[in-house]
Design a protein around this motif. Sequence first.
Motif: not given
Length: 539
Positions: A127, A122, A85, A87, A131, A421, A120, A329, A434, A438
Amino acid sequence: MLVVAAALFATQAFAGDPPVVNAPAGTLRGEALEGVNAFRGVPYAQPPVRELRWRPPVPAKRWDGVRDATRFGPACHQPPPRPGSIYAPDEALATSEDCLSLNVWAPADAERAPVFVWIHGGSLVAGSGSEPMYRGEALARQGVVMVTVNYRLGVLGWLAHPQLSAESADGVSGNYGLLDQIEALRWIRNNIAAFGGDPDNVTIAGESAGALSVMYLLAAPPARGLFHRAIAQSAYMISTPHLREAAHGAPAAETTGLELARKLEIRGLPRLRAMDPQALTVQAAMAGYFPLGVVDGEVLPAQLVEVFDRGQQAAVPILAGFNEGEIRSLRFLLPPAPADAAAYEATIRAAYGELADAMLRRYPPANLDEAMLATTRDALYGWTAERLVRSQTALGQPSYLYYFDHGYPAADEAGLHAFHAGEIPYALGTVDSTPPDWPKIPDTDAERRLAAAMQGYWTSFARSGTPVARAAPPWPAYGQARAYMAFDGAPQPGEHLMPGMFELVEAVVCRRRAHGGLPWHWNVGIISPPLPDGAAGCP
């Protein structure tokens, strides 16, 4: 009163000393950054462990002495991130049930500064407010006090169960993560003046599940008066389970709780409460438990669409929008592609009946991948964003719509143009923070200008309710012209985004709502059930 409190409680540190704040909650020692004071891991509620698990949050007690606030608190329990991922964080998050903390970044000279509370995302599953992409130094340097919040996730944050409802004075269960967010807002109201923030000028903001949370807060009577503006980035106004009755294709939330306990082979609340929290979190996710808010008549009085249709939500200005490539994504939300254009068209005609021609004009089969990406994007995010600004406009509140269509080489080469995002690091000023996978944002003048403009719009909206940015065009309110701001390399205002999109999705949603037995979110396009016949009041 709180202004006086700020003068009495704030302790001015000498140059080079760490900042110290004596807030009503207790004395905190933070970290001095360049022009910003940071206070991390500040508890706003007592740890919801064991006997307090699945109960509303209990306000944190005032602590004695000086509390170190230089380190983030642990994240709330969550499953490991999905492999590959973009993320996923660069390292595993430390987790605990003792996770109800928040983080504050304040300008060193803050005095009645606007407060920007970031919730956040998620999926209400994962999350953390710690972060790197959510950290608040950049916005604090723009003159706002930024706060990030942890709240209970997954089964620990959203489980409804008949025995939990029986324990409750209100006879309800679920929504614990939302109650955490409300408790954090109460803490901010009572304490933020000591950091130089204005408790009478609070903006709640979030992306994805954070934006879903913003909508829940707009709808929740217990949150009324705790915030004064709202920002919803890629919100999704999906159907929500009811506490004790099946509705809109979903079983009652209490029934879902009973079924989860059966799947886990755990009988009774004492055994559930005794279970290791991380093991419970992971096993519940593996068993298919998906957290959502619960329509309980107390915290959430009705479906979000119903609350907004009745004009019963908080009457505050809003800034809302979505991204061109939301689903690029999130391809797990897409069904397998049909064999060819003919199969696609036949499936759409069978599912959408009299609305099929409109669907095929809006999402033509010439490029099946793009048609499917756009169908799901609009049903979840595009329709929601426009519905939000329309609803707040109807309440007489200034409302601003955006469309993020910005691409850059690494993202476009990965097939992720303007992905879900993708706007966050620009709006929050964290393009250099990031996650590791990412797509890397290039360090160019154009990227810096776009980030500066978005930060300017976001922080000025928090300050005054009107988004304004230096060396950038005025952002018109949505209004009768259906105005919006596009972010594609540079800000560009426009009118009537995607003509026909909102009306088409609204017609589908209206018919499903009238039917009563169908959800209205990602079961769209080629996986749509047959659309109910036109109902009274539906287009």
